[in-house]
Design a protein around this motif. Structure first.
Motif, PDB file in Angstrom:
ATOM      1  N   ALA A  92       0.714  -1.160  -0.035  1.00 35.20           N
ATOM      2  CA  ALA A  92       0.001  -0.128  -0.101  1.00 35.20           C
ATOM      3  C   ALA A  92       0.865   1.314  -0.134  1.00 35.20           C
ATOM      4  CB  ALA A  92      -0.886  -0.173   1.157  1.00 35.20           C
ATOM      5  N   GLU A  93       2.000   1.151   0.764  1.00 34.15           N
ATOM      6  CA  GLU A  93       2.778   2.462   0.793  1.00 34.15           C
ATOM      7  C   GLU A  93       3.403   2.727  -0.569  1.00 34.15           C
ATOM      8  OE1 GLU A  93       5.756   1.723   3.574  1.00 34.15           O
ATOM      9  OE2 GLU A  93       4.353   1.595   5.402  1.00 34.15           O
ATOM     10  N   SER A  94       3.953   1.598  -1.496  1.00 35.52           N
ATOM     11  CA  SER A  94       4.433   1.787  -2.546  1.00 35.52           C
ATOM     12  C   SER A  94       3.303   2.494  -3.685  1.00 35.52           C
ATOM     13  CB  SER A  94       4.961   0.690  -3.173  1.00 35.52           C
ATOM     14  OG  SER A  94       6.127   0.160  -2.570  1.00 35.52           O
ATOM     15  N   ALA A  95       2.085   1.893  -3.638  1.00 41.88           N
ATOM     16  CA  ALA A  95       0.980   2.295  -4.491  1.00 41.88           C
ATOM     17  C   ALA A  95       0.722   3.887  -4.094  1.00 41.88           C
ATOM     18  CB  ALA A  95      -0.398   1.491  -4.352  1.00 41.88           C
ATOM     19  N   ILE A  96       0.820   4.031  -2.834  1.00 38.72           N
ATOM     20  CA  ILE A  96       0.186   5.334  -2.590  1.00 38.72           C
ATOM     21  C   ILE A  96       1.422   6.553  -2.977  1.00 38.72           C
ATOM     22  CG2 ILE A  96       0.329   7.217  -0.468  1.00 38.72           C
ATOM     23  CD1 ILE A  96      -1.206   4.810   0.832  1.00 38.72           C
ATOM     24  N   ALA A  97       2.593   6.074  -2.885  1.00 35.21           N
ATOM     25  CA  ALA A  97       3.756   6.865  -3.347  1.00 35.21           C
ATOM     26  C   ALA A  97       3.801   7.347  -4.880  1.00 35.21           C
ATOM     27  CB  ALA A  97       5.233   6.122  -2.888  1.00 35.21           C
ATOM     28  N   PHE A  98       3.406   6.005  -5.660  1.00 33.52           N
ATOM     29  CA  PHE A  98       2.971   5.944  -7.169  1.00 33.52           C
ATOM     30  C   PHE A  98       2.052   6.988  -7.454  1.00 33.52           C
ATOM     31  CE2 PHE A  98       5.352   1.614  -7.587  1.00 33.52           C
ATOM     32  CZ  PHE A  98       6.648   2.362  -7.770  1.00 33.52           C
ATOM     33  N   ALA A  99       0.760   6.753  -6.723  1.00 31.48           N
ATOM     34  CA  ALA A  99      -0.256   7.482  -7.005  1.00 31.48           C
ATOM     35  C   ALA A  99      -0.122   9.056  -6.632  1.00 31.48           C
ATOM     36  CB  ALA A  99      -1.518   7.103  -6.117  1.00 31.48           C
ATOM     37  N   ASN A 100       0.419   9.364  -5.762  1.00 34.57           N
ATOM     38  CA  ASN A 100       0.881  10.676  -5.274  1.00 34.57           C
ATOM     39  C   ASN A 100       1.785  11.410  -5.943  1.00 34.57           C
ATOM     40  OD1 ASN A 100      -1.139  10.786  -3.295  1.00 34.57           O
ATOM     41  ND2 ASN A 100       0.440  10.103  -1.689  1.00 34.57           N
ATOM     42  N   LYS A 101       2.484  10.652  -6.869  1.00 30.22           N
ATOM     43  CA  LYS A 101       3.802  11.372  -7.784  1.00 30.22           C
ATOM     44  C   LYS A 101       3.321  11.042  -9.263  1.00 30.22           C
ATOM     45  CE  LYS A 101       7.676  13.430  -7.576  1.00 30.22           C
ATOM     46  NZ  LYS A 101       7.853  14.651  -6.801  1.00 30.22           N
ATOM     47  N   ASN A 102       4.005  10.148  -9.974  1.00 29.56           N
ATOM     48  CA  ASN A 102       4.030  10.156 -11.424  1.00 29.56           C
ATOM     49  C   ASN A 102       3.246   8.696 -11.787  1.00 29.56           C
ATOM     50  OD1 ASN A 102       4.693  12.777 -11.928  1.00 29.56           O
ATOM     51  ND2 ASN A 102       6.738  12.206 -11.577  1.00 29.56           N
ATOM     52  N   GLY A 103       2.841   8.094 -10.887  1.00 22.30           N
ATOM     53  CA  GLY A 103       2.262   6.615 -11.265  1.00 22.30           C
ATOM     54  C   GLY A 103       3.473   5.580 -11.324  1.00 22.30           C
ATOM     55  N   GLY A 104       3.390   4.440 -11.269  1.00 19.44           N
ATOM     56  CA  GLY A 104       4.481   3.337 -11.435  1.00 19.44           C
ATOM     57  C   GLY A 104       3.976   1.995 -11.554  1.00 19.44           C
ATOM     58  N   THR A 105       4.673   0.995 -11.580  1.00 13.11           N
ATOM     59  CA  THR A 105       4.615  -0.314 -11.768  1.00 13.11           C
ATOM     60  C   THR A 105       5.264  -1.125 -10.580  1.00 13.11           C
ATOM     61  OG1 THR A 105       4.483  -0.247 -14.248  1.00 13.11           O
ATOM     62  CG2 THR A 105       4.785  -2.274 -13.246  1.00 13.11           C
ATOM     63  N   ILE A 106       4.202  -1.877  -9.917  1.00  8.48           N
ATOM     64  CA  ILE A 106       4.856  -2.905  -9.020  1.00  8.48           C
ATOM     65  C   ILE A 106       4.899  -4.365  -9.281  1.00  8.48           C
ATOM     66  CG2 ILE A 106       4.503  -3.742  -6.410  1.00  8.48           C
ATOM     67  CD1 ILE A 106       2.829  -0.932  -6.114  1.00  8.48           C
ATOM     68  N   LEU A 107       5.929  -4.963  -9.320  1.00  9.41           N
ATOM     69  CA  LEU A 107       5.966  -6.266  -9.834  1.00  9.41           C
ATOM     70  C   LEU A 107       5.980  -7.256  -8.749  1.00  9.41           C
ATOM     71  CD1 LEU A 107       8.790  -5.834 -12.803  1.00  9.41           C
ATOM     72  CD2 LEU A 107       6.244  -5.893 -12.672  1.00  9.41           C
ATOM     73  N   ILE A 108       5.083  -8.305  -8.683  1.00 11.26           N
ATOM     74  CA  ILE A 108       5.017  -9.144  -7.470  1.00 11.26           C
ATOM     75  C   ILE A 108       5.569 -10.374  -8.047  1.00 11.26           C
ATOM     76  CG2 ILE A 108       3.200 -10.485  -5.837  1.00 11.26           C
ATOM     77  CD1 ILE A 108       3.397  -7.218  -5.902  1.00 11.26           C
ATOM     78  N   GLY A 109       6.526 -10.822  -7.370  1.00  7.05           N
ATOM     79  CA  GLY A 109       7.149 -12.113  -7.702  1.00  7.05           C
ATOM     80  C   GLY A 109       8.811 -12.129  -7.911  1.00  7.05           C
ATOM     81  N   ILE A 110       9.154 -10.632  -7.785  1.00  7.03           N
ATOM     82  CA  ILE A 110      10.529 -10.350  -8.151  1.00  7.03           C
ATOM     83  C   ILE A 110      11.174 -10.132  -6.737  1.00  7.03           C
ATOM     84  CG2 ILE A 110      12.061  -9.125  -9.714  1.00  7.03           C
ATOM     85  CD1 ILE A 110      10.189 -10.840 -11.179  1.00  7.03           C
ATOM     86  N   ASP A 111      12.372 -10.583  -6.363  1.00  2.00           N
ATOM     87  CA  ASP A 111      12.964 -10.181  -5.186  1.00  2.00           C
ATOM     88  C   ASP A 111      13.726  -8.813  -5.470  1.00  2.00           C
ATOM     89  OD1 ASP A 111      15.445 -10.828  -6.457  1.00  2.00           O
ATOM     90  OD2 ASP A 111      15.826 -12.576  -5.045  1.00  2.00           O
ATOM     91  N   ASP A 112      14.502  -8.259  -4.291  1.00  2.00           N
ATOM     92  CA  ASP A 112      15.035  -7.081  -4.505  1.00  2.00           C
ATOM     93  C   ASP A 112      16.500  -6.924  -5.250  1.00  2.00           C
ATOM     94  OD1 ASP A 112      13.335  -5.905  -2.628  1.00  2.00           O
ATOM     95  OD2 ASP A 112      14.581  -6.283  -0.930  1.00  2.00           O
ATOM     96  N   ASN A 113      16.779  -8.201  -5.497  1.00  2.00           N
ATOM     97  CA  ASN A 113      18.097  -8.392  -6.428  1.00  2.00           C
ATOM     98  C   ASN A 113      17.596  -8.774  -8.004  1.00  2.00           C
ATOM     99  OD1 ASN A 113      20.363  -8.035  -4.404  1.00  2.00           O
ATOM    100  ND2 ASN A 113      19.575 -10.226  -3.730  1.00  2.00           N
ATOM    101  N   ALA A 114      16.328  -8.588  -8.357  1.00  2.00           N
ATOM    102  CA  ALA A 114      15.787  -8.710  -9.653  1.00  2.00           C
ATOM    103  C   ALA A 114      15.495 -10.081 -10.071  1.00  2.00           C
ATOM    104  CB  ALA A 114      16.486  -7.864 -10.692  1.00  2.00           C
ATOM    105  N   ARG A 115      15.768 -10.982  -9.040  1.00  6.65           N
ATOM    106  CA  ARG A 115      15.569 -12.517  -9.526  1.00  6.65           C
ATOM    107  C   ARG A 115      13.948 -12.949  -9.325  1.00  6.65           C
ATOM    108  NH1 ARG A 115      20.358 -13.203  -5.586  1.00  6.65           N
ATOM    109  NH2 ARG A 115      18.465 -13.322  -3.941  1.00  6.65           N
ATOM    110  N   ILE A 116      13.850 -13.550 -10.577  1.00  2.00           N
ATOM    111  CA  ILE A 116      12.236 -13.904 -10.607  1.00  2.00           C
ATOM    112  C   ILE A 116      11.897 -15.136  -9.707  1.00  2.00           C
ATOM    113  CG2 ILE A 116      10.637 -14.687 -12.201  1.00  2.00           C
ATOM    114  CD1 ILE A 116      12.254 -13.413 -14.486  1.00  2.00           C
ATOM    115  N   GLN A 117      11.229 -14.975  -8.714  1.00  2.00           N
ATOM    116  CA  GLN A 117      10.876 -15.984  -7.625  1.00  2.00           C
ATOM    117  C   GLN A 117       9.490 -16.520  -7.981  1.00  2.00           C
ATOM    118  OE1 GLN A 117      11.123 -14.433  -3.821  1.00  2.00           O
ATOM    119  NE2 GLN A 117      13.435 -14.641  -3.541  1.00  2.00           N
TER     120      GLN A 117
END
Length: 373
Positions: free
Chosen positions: A259-284
């Motif tokens: 929710a925090e990421s979605a709010i941050a995007f909505a309050n700024k310029n929009g964005g994409t959240i990818l579910i299933g990808i870890d912080d090192n860009a590995r596809i889990q």
């Protein structure tokens, strides 16, 4: 027409010459006269579109505060007061029921004004330009396909121009012919930013335009972004001001961070959240059923006002990944329900808003509300 005891929405058709008569009467008498009905607008004037700008504002198709299929010029004759639609239910014999006046206006006009607290009283004019418009855009990994409708007697008097920039700063600029039913423009790079303009050759006037960052959906045209190749490209570019990775949503803490990421995007310029990808860009991968409903409901429950994302499913390396697209909101600022914390996106971080940033957000919202009647 909708007619209730103390609230009316009336629809009428006017010849352009009659509209000019309405404008003349507004200027001379400070009154709106339509179908023999007169409404006084004390202290009315035609507002400027912005600091140092002339009266009136040109807008591309799909970029006004109400649904405009064609580009055109919009004007506001504003009065020195603000009004609110009825907050009580609208119910009358032979009329549809609405919970309040704002719901009736939104439904009839096809807009979403739920984020606004007041309406400027006045008269809003929009004059469409029917010469040409961009009707559809389909974005690929390294190309864009365009459909343009040209209604001019000489279609060859219209030319298209495009600017594309990669994340590394490489720029591609091209002209394209609009005589064909559909044009595909290849970039040879993955664009971070695209500008498309269609131009009248004889007078040099811009007929329509489209500006797009591929990290967020455009409300103007239909854009197909949810291909495995496109999502793979986002992953390879890493997290930034428009992209966030989430390995999964397993508990309430993870839902709060979503929710925090979605709010941050909505309050700024929009964005994409990818579910299933870890912080090192590995596809889990994100395994299990009901992800779409869970993600949408989670943001509705934890964001105030609620955020309505677009959720799609793609398969990468035989693993399920969910793409959550959050557009820049017209109802900002959004905050986390229960904590009243407002986040914005800065680089690859969701951070609480500062007082100056919050003031800027409200100032931008006030400018948008200046276009409302």
């Amino acid at each position: 027409s909708l007619i209730y005891a103390s609230f009316k929405i009336l629809e009428t058709v006017k010849d352009p010459s009659e509209v000019l008569e309405i404008v003349d009467f507004l200027i001379s008498e400070n009154k709106l006269l339509v179908d023999k009905k007169s409404i006084e607008l004390k202290g009315g004037r035609f507002d400027r579109s912005g600091p140092g700008q002339l009266v009136g504002q040109w807008v591309p198709s799909g970029e006004s505060w109400f649904p405009n299929e064609w580009p055109g010029s919009q004007f506001l004759y504003g009065a020195n007061r603000q009004v609110n639609p009825p907050s009580y239910p609208l119910v009358a014999e032979g009329m549809p029921a609405y919970p309040d006046g704002t719901s009736a206006i939104n439904h009839v006009w096809g807009i979403d004004s739920r984020g606004g607290h007041t309406w400027d009283s006045g008269v809003f004019f929009f004059f469409p330009d029917y010469r040409a418009r961009i009707t559809q855009v389909t974005l690929g990994v390294e190309h864009v396909s365009l459909k343009v409708l040209v209604c001019m007697p000489r279609p060859d008097d219209v030319v298209g121009k495009i600017y594309a920039r990669s994340k590394e700063g490489t720029v591609v600029q091209k002209d394209f012919d609009l005589v064909a039913a559909e044009d595909r423009i290849d970039f040879g790079l993955s664009p971070e930013f695209i500008y498309v303009g269609i131009l009248c050759k004889s007078d040099g006037q811009i007929l329509d335009e489209w500006t797009f960052s591929p990290y967020r959906q455009s409300s103007k045209v239909k854009v197909e972004l949810f291909t495995p190749q496109y999502v793979q490209q986002l992953i390879s570019q890493g997290e930034d001001s428009h992209v966030e990775f989430k390995p999964g949503i397993k508990d309430d803490n993870a839902k709060r961070e979503l929710a925090e990421s979605a709010i941050a995007f909505a309050n700024k310029n929009g964005g994409t959240i990818l579910i299933g990808i870890d912080d090192n860009a590995r596809i889990q991968g994100a395994y299990g059923d009901g992800w779409e409903d869970m993600l949408i409901q989670s943001l509705r429950d934890r964001c105030e006002p609620p955020i309505e994302p677009t959720v799609r499913h793609v398969v990468l390396e035989d693993k399920p990944v969910y793409v959550v697209e959050v557009n820049e909101s017209h109802n900002k600022p959004h905050l986390t329900r229960g904590t009243s914390i407002i986040y914005i996106r800065v680089a690859s971080t969701d951070k609480p808003v500062t007082r100056d940033e919050l003031d800027e957000m409200f100032n931008r919202k006030r400018e948008q509300l200046d276009l409302q009647i």
